[in-house]
Design a protein around this motif. Structure first.
Motif, PDB file in Angstrom:
ATOM      1  N   GLN A 175      34.480  19.201  30.863  1.00 25.23           N
ATOM      2  CA  GLN A 175      34.242  20.621  31.061  1.00 25.23           C
ATOM      3  C   GLN A 175      32.821  20.866  31.577  1.00 25.23           C
ATOM      4  OE1 GLN A 175      35.111  22.412  27.301  1.00 25.23           O
ATOM      5  NE2 GLN A 175      37.356  22.389  27.624  1.00 25.23           N
ATOM      6  N   GLU A 176      31.832  20.145  30.916  1.00 21.91           N
ATOM      7  CA  GLU A 176      30.457  20.293  31.383  1.00 21.91           C
ATOM      8  C   GLU A 176      30.305  19.828  32.830  1.00 21.91           C
ATOM      9  OE1 GLU A 176      28.237  19.650  27.054  1.00 21.91           O
ATOM     10  OE2 GLU A 176      28.046  18.153  28.651  1.00 21.91           O
ATOM     11  N   TYR A 177      31.042  18.710  33.069  1.00 27.04           N
ATOM     12  CA  TYR A 177      30.955  18.163  34.428  1.00 27.04           C
ATOM     13  C   TYR A 177      31.519  19.161  35.433  1.00 27.04           C
ATOM     14  CZ  TYR A 177      32.186  15.285  38.442  1.00 27.04           C
ATOM     15  OH  TYR A 177      32.323  14.792  39.723  1.00 27.04           O
ATOM     16  N   GLU A 178      32.650  19.786  35.067  1.00 23.32           N
ATOM     17  CA  GLU A 178      33.248  20.752  35.982  1.00 23.32           C
ATOM     18  C   GLU A 178      32.338  21.979  36.184  1.00 23.32           C
ATOM     19  OE1 GLU A 178      37.950  19.760  34.998  1.00 23.32           O
ATOM     20  OE2 GLU A 178      37.023  21.605  34.234  1.00 23.32           O
ATOM     21  N   GLU A 179      31.693  22.386  35.019  1.00 25.76           N
ATOM     22  CA  GLU A 179      30.783  23.531  35.150  1.00 25.76           C
ATOM     23  C   GLU A 179      29.575  23.180  35.998  1.00 25.76           C
ATOM     24  OE1 GLU A 179      31.872  25.470  30.771  1.00 25.76           O
ATOM     25  OE2 GLU A 179      29.880  24.602  31.170  1.00 25.76           O
ATOM     26  N   LYS A 180      28.995  21.916  35.713  1.00 29.17           N
ATOM     27  CA  LYS A 180      27.838  21.522  36.501  1.00 29.17           C
ATOM     28  C   LYS A 180      28.220  21.245  37.950  1.00 29.17           C
ATOM     29  CE  LYS A 180      25.185  19.545  32.732  1.00 29.17           C
ATOM     30  NZ  LYS A 180      24.556  18.317  32.175  1.00 29.17           N
ATOM     31  N   LEU A 181      29.479  20.810  38.129  1.00 25.03           N
ATOM     32  CA  LEU A 181      29.937  20.526  39.489  1.00 25.03           C
ATOM     33  C   LEU A 181      29.920  21.796  40.329  1.00 25.03           C
ATOM     34  CD1 LEU A 181      31.089  18.369  41.416  1.00 25.03           C
ATOM     35  CD2 LEU A 181      33.362  18.975  40.585  1.00 25.03           C
ATOM     36  N   LYS A 182      30.216  22.892  39.618  1.00 25.35           N
ATOM     37  CA  LYS A 182      30.202  24.169  40.325  1.00 25.35           C
ATOM     38  C   LYS A 182      28.762  24.583  40.653  1.00 25.35           C
ATOM     39  CE  LYS A 182      34.402  25.850  38.062  1.00 25.35           C
ATOM     40  NZ  LYS A 182      34.988  26.866  37.148  1.00 25.35           N
ATOM     41  N   GLU A 183      27.840  24.199  39.724  1.00 30.30           N
ATOM     42  CA  GLU A 183      26.475  24.648  39.891  1.00 30.30           C
ATOM     43  C   GLU A 183      25.626  23.688  40.742  1.00 30.30           C
ATOM     44  OE1 GLU A 183      26.336  26.768  35.467  1.00 30.30           O
ATOM     45  OE2 GLU A 183      25.064  25.056  35.948  1.00 30.30           O
ATOM     46  N   THR A 184      25.928  22.411  40.619  1.00 30.73           N
ATOM     47  CA  THR A 184      25.128  21.400  41.344  1.00 30.73           C
ATOM     48  C   THR A 184      26.013  20.596  42.262  1.00 30.73           C
ATOM     49  OG1 THR A 184      25.375  19.761  39.620  1.00 30.73           O
ATOM     50  CG2 THR A 184      23.476  21.259  39.461  1.00 30.73           C
ATOM     51  N   ALA A 185      25.354  19.750  42.933  1.00 28.92           N
ATOM     52  CA  ALA A 185      26.087  18.896  43.862  1.00 28.92           C
ATOM     53  C   ALA A 185      26.854  17.825  43.074  1.00 28.92           C
ATOM     54  CB  ALA A 185      25.114  18.244  44.839  1.00 28.92           C
ATOM     55  N   LYS A 186      27.904  17.382  43.701  1.00 28.44           N
ATOM     56  CA  LYS A 186      28.769  16.363  43.066  1.00 28.44           C
ATOM     57  C   LYS A 186      28.006  15.106  42.716  1.00 28.44           C
ATOM     58  CE  LYS A 186      33.034  13.822  43.877  1.00 28.44           C
ATOM     59  NZ  LYS A 186      34.152  13.566  44.803  1.00 28.44           N
ATOM     60  N   LYS A 187      27.041  14.737  43.553  1.00 24.34           N
ATOM     61  CA  LYS A 187      26.318  13.488  43.321  1.00 24.34           C
ATOM     62  C   LYS A 187      25.446  13.577  42.083  1.00 24.34           C
ATOM     63  CE  LYS A 187      23.228  10.272  45.660  1.00 24.34           C
ATOM     64  NZ  LYS A 187      22.516   9.981  46.924  1.00 24.34           N
ATOM     65  N   GLU A 188      24.716  14.722  41.950  1.00 19.63           N
ATOM     66  CA  GLU A 188      23.848  14.873  40.802  1.00 19.63           C
ATOM     67  C   GLU A 188      24.661  14.915  39.503  1.00 19.63           C
ATOM     68  OE1 GLU A 188      20.461  17.526  43.061  1.00 19.63           O
ATOM     69  OE2 GLU A 188      21.767  18.440  41.592  1.00 19.63           O
ATOM     70  N   SER A 189      25.781  15.549  39.582  1.00 20.65           N
ATOM     71  CA  SER A 189      26.662  15.627  38.412  1.00 20.65           C
ATOM     72  C   SER A 189      27.136  14.239  37.964  1.00 20.65           C
ATOM     73  CB  SER A 189      27.834  16.520  38.750  1.00 20.65           C
ATOM     74  OG  SER A 189      28.819  16.446  37.793  1.00 20.65           O
ATOM     75  N   GLU A 190      27.511  13.434  38.889  1.00 21.43           N
ATOM     76  CA  GLU A 190      28.004  12.090  38.566  1.00 21.43           C
ATOM     77  C   GLU A 190      26.893  11.211  38.000  1.00 21.43           C
ATOM     78  OE1 GLU A 190      29.664  10.644  42.156  1.00 21.43           O
ATOM     79  OE2 GLU A 190      31.567  11.746  41.915  1.00 21.43           O
ATOM     80  N   GLU A 191      25.689  11.303  38.576  1.00 15.51           N
ATOM     81  CA  GLU A 191      24.587  10.484  38.071  1.00 15.51           C
ATOM     82  C   GLU A 191      24.216  10.874  36.646  1.00 15.51           C
ATOM     83  OE1 GLU A 191      21.453  11.004  40.828  1.00 15.51           O
ATOM     84  OE2 GLU A 191      22.331   9.666  42.354  1.00 15.51           O
ATOM     85  N   ALA A 192      24.200  12.194  36.392  1.00 10.60           N
ATOM     86  CA  ALA A 192      23.901  12.650  35.038  1.00 10.60           C
ATOM     87  C   ALA A 192      24.950  12.136  34.032  1.00 10.60           C
ATOM     88  CB  ALA A 192      23.827  14.170  35.006  1.00 10.60           C
ATOM     89  N   TYR A 193      26.197  12.185  34.432  1.00 10.40           N
ATOM     90  CA  TYR A 193      27.285  11.694  33.556  1.00 10.40           C
ATOM     91  C   TYR A 193      27.135  10.199  33.269  1.00 10.40           C
ATOM     92  CZ  TYR A 193      31.957  10.441  32.026  1.00 10.40           C
ATOM     93  OH  TYR A 193      33.024   9.943  31.325  1.00 10.40           O
ATOM     94  N   LYS A 194      26.858   9.460  34.344  1.00  7.69           N
ATOM     95  CA  LYS A 194      26.709   8.015  34.168  1.00  7.69           C
ATOM     96  C   LYS A 194      25.522   7.686  33.278  1.00  7.69           C
ATOM     97  CE  LYS A 194      28.823   6.671  38.558  1.00  7.69           C
ATOM     98  NZ  LYS A 194      28.585   6.023  39.859  1.00  7.69           N
ATOM     99  N   GLN A 195      24.418   8.449  33.471  1.00  8.85           N
ATOM    100  CA  GLN A 195      23.241   8.186  32.659  1.00  8.85           C
ATOM    101  C   GLN A 195      23.514   8.492  31.189  1.00  8.85           C
ATOM    102  OE1 GLN A 195      20.432   6.807  33.780  1.00  8.85           O
ATOM    103  NE2 GLN A 195      19.738   6.723  31.636  1.00  8.85           N
TER     104      GLN A 195
END
Length: 574
Positions: A175-195
């Motif tokens: 859910q956070e990823y989907e919300e952040k995906l809307k707010e940020t770029a897909k790449k930044e969202s994925e890196e944050a998730y992986k980290q």
């Protein structure tokens, strides 16, 4: 099975390596196995072949370990089956054969592993077989606590909770990823998730390492205490064994000393008995020689007196001849010649009587020296039931000697007095009889050998009366039955044997006989006479098996014969 006095139940599960992944059915079977153990599981044995262990199989084991919980790892023991002979004999060879998955698994369970011994290589009584089983038993008995169904249920709840939290976390992150995906770029969202995931993993890994260090430290402390306990027990056992060995050695030395003293006393007693017998025998011989010297001296004195009387009468006759007439002289000369002739006849008769007396003594001595024996073809029964001829008997053979309560009595042959063949014929008495089944039987001995009557008294074989005397015969039911003697025949033979059993009796040709001969007709007296040699041969077995009579029997023979002959002379029987 029992280990150190504690009884354990073994619960088998289906082969988990038959599949390449952990299924609900496999986990269900394992859960059922745990639930069967009402008192908890002391150890969990993972048995797999030594020659195959893959990453997929390790994944299966890891899945089962997760299912059982981390606490179950403390109760797992790996057991390798189908190992080679060299691997069973040397654990180092087995260790070298491990691949990386095996090493990793063994390390995870704190190096608790063993080898199932193959009975084809090492039988159950082999030290290697016992050592391998002992190692597995030591791990089992060394486990602290038990794995219970409560722990299983706790693990399952924890797994469910972890799975629920993971799903919620994944849902939340999604859910956070989907919300952040809307707010940020897909790449930044994925890196944050992986980290985030990596941070969680590092934190979890650090926690596991800390727990592992604590568990390892506890195990090392437990192993150190266990080693010290084992060393203490071994030290006490060594001291106890040393004390027991010292006690047994002292007892053996005391027993040997008592034995040597008893042997020395027996030797001294035997020596004294021999000396007394020799002294008695020498005294008899000396007395006989003195008696003969006195008789010879008396005969010489009688001859001397007769000669002096004869000469005095001749001188007197010659003197009277000068003073008397020729007729008177002739009468006196004739009278003197008649008297001289009569004196010579009386003297010759005395000499002949002495010769006959001496010849009679020699005949009695020769007759007495014909030792009583069995014929060599007489048969006896050995302890194993086999019948052999007496010619084949050996000292130490155990033969049938009597019957008591329907059971054969077995006695040892302790002495063969003499055995062989005479160079002349020996007079033998052949006793013939009829068995209960109608068959004819016979036994042949020297005339003065002793056999038993039906009342268990003994008599010489030559004194048996056909049709009157009853002897004791062994029948098919192992009973001694009185049988009337049919006939008594005197014949001749050259073979002979004389031997003695410790019972003093023997069943020969199924007839109960005494071992004694040419002796007073008393079995009890003869048992007492032979008691010293029976005792002596228990300590020093006899190896006498010769034609010459044994020294002990020869000594008794001389004493008895001299007593017999001198007794007859004293009674006027000579």
């Amino acid at each position: 099975m029992s280990i150190d006095g504690v009884k354990y139940n073994i619960v088998d599960t289906p082969g988990i390596f038959d599949t390449q992944k952990v299924t609900d059915d496999v986990l269900k079977e394992i859960a059922n196995a745990v639930k069967k153990c009402a008192y908890g599981v002391k150890a969990i044995l993972f048995v797999f072949e030594a020659k195959r262990f893959t990453d997929e199989q390790k994944n299966v084991l890891d899945g089962i370990r997760r299912f059982l919980g981390e606490e179950a790892t403390n109760y797992i023991i790996a057991v390798f089956s189908h190992a080679t002979k060299a691997q069973i004999q040397d654990r180092a060879i087995m260790r070298k054969a491990w691949n990386q998955p095996v090493r990793s698994f063994i390390q995870d369970i704190d190096n608790r592993w063993g080898i199932a011994p193959n009975s084809d290589y090492f039988p159950p009584d082999d030290p290697v077989h016992k050592a391998r089983l002992g190692e597995i038993m030591a791990f089992i008995s060394g486990m602290r606590g038990v794995y219970t169904t409560d722990q299983l249920e706790k693990s399952r709840k924890e797994q469910e909770e972890i799975r629920r939290q993971r799903e919620e976390e994944e849902k939340r992150i999604k859910q956070e990823y989907e919300e952040k995906l809307k707010e940020t770029a897909k790449k930044e969202s994925e890196e944050a998730y992986k980290q985030k995931i990596e941070d969680l993993r590092q934190e979890f890994r650090a926690k596991q390492e800390e727990e592992e260090k604590l568990r390892r430290k506890e195990r090392e402390e437990a192993e150190e205490r266990f080693k010290k306990t084992i060393e203490s027990i071994q030290t006490e056992n060594r001291m106890q064994r040393q004390q027991d060995e010292n006690l047994r050695r002292a007892e053996r030395e005391a027993a040997e000393e008592r034995y040597m003293k008893s042997i020395e006393m027996m030797r001294q007693e035997h020596k004294e008995q021999q000396e007394r017998a020799e002294t008695m025998f020498n005294n008899k011989i000396q007395e006989e020689e003195r008696r003969r010297d006195r008789d010879e001296k008396d005969r010489r004195e009688e001859r001397k007196q007769a000669e002096e009387t004869y000469r005095s009468r001749i001188e007197e006759a010659e003197k009277n001849l000068k003073n008397r007439e020729n007729n008177e002289t002739m009468r006196l000369m004739k009278e003197m010649q008649d008297r001289e002739k009569k004196a010579n006849l009386e003297y010759a008769k005395q000499i002949e009587d002495l010769r006959k007396k001496n010849a009679l003594s020699q005949q009695e001595l020769e007759k007495a020296k014909k030792k009583g024996c069995f014929s060599l073809d007489t048969k006896v029964q050995l302890a194993n039931g086999k019948f052999i001829e007496m010619e084949k008997l050996q000292v130490g053979d155990r033969i049938c000697s009597n019957v008591r309560n329907g059971e054969l009595e077995i006695s040892e042959v302790y002495l063969i007095a003499h055995l062989g063949h005479f160079d002349h014929s020996l007079s033998m008495t052949n006793i013939e009889f009829t068995r209960s089944d109608g068959q004819k039987g016979q036994i042949r001995t020297t005339p003065t050998h002793c056999i038993f009557r039906e009342d268990l008294s003994i008599l010489y074989a030559q004194d048996v009366v056909p049709g009157v005397t009853k002897i004791l015969l062994l029948d098919e039911t192992n009973e001694l039955t009185p049988v009337v003697v049919d006939n008594l025949i005197t014949d001749e033979d050259t073979g002979y044997i004389s031997f003695y059993t410790r019972a003093g009796t023997v069943i020969a040709n199924n007839v109960l006989c005494s071992c004694y001969d040419d002796c007073p007709q008393s079995q009890t007296l003869m048992d007492l006479v032979f008691a010293p040699i029976r005792l002596w041969t228990k300590v020093f077995p006899s190896n006498h098996r010769q034609e010459e009579l044994h020294p002990y029997a020869k000594t008794l023979e001389h004493i008895y014969f001299n007593w017999l002959i001198n007794g007859k002379r004293l009674l006027g029987l000579s």
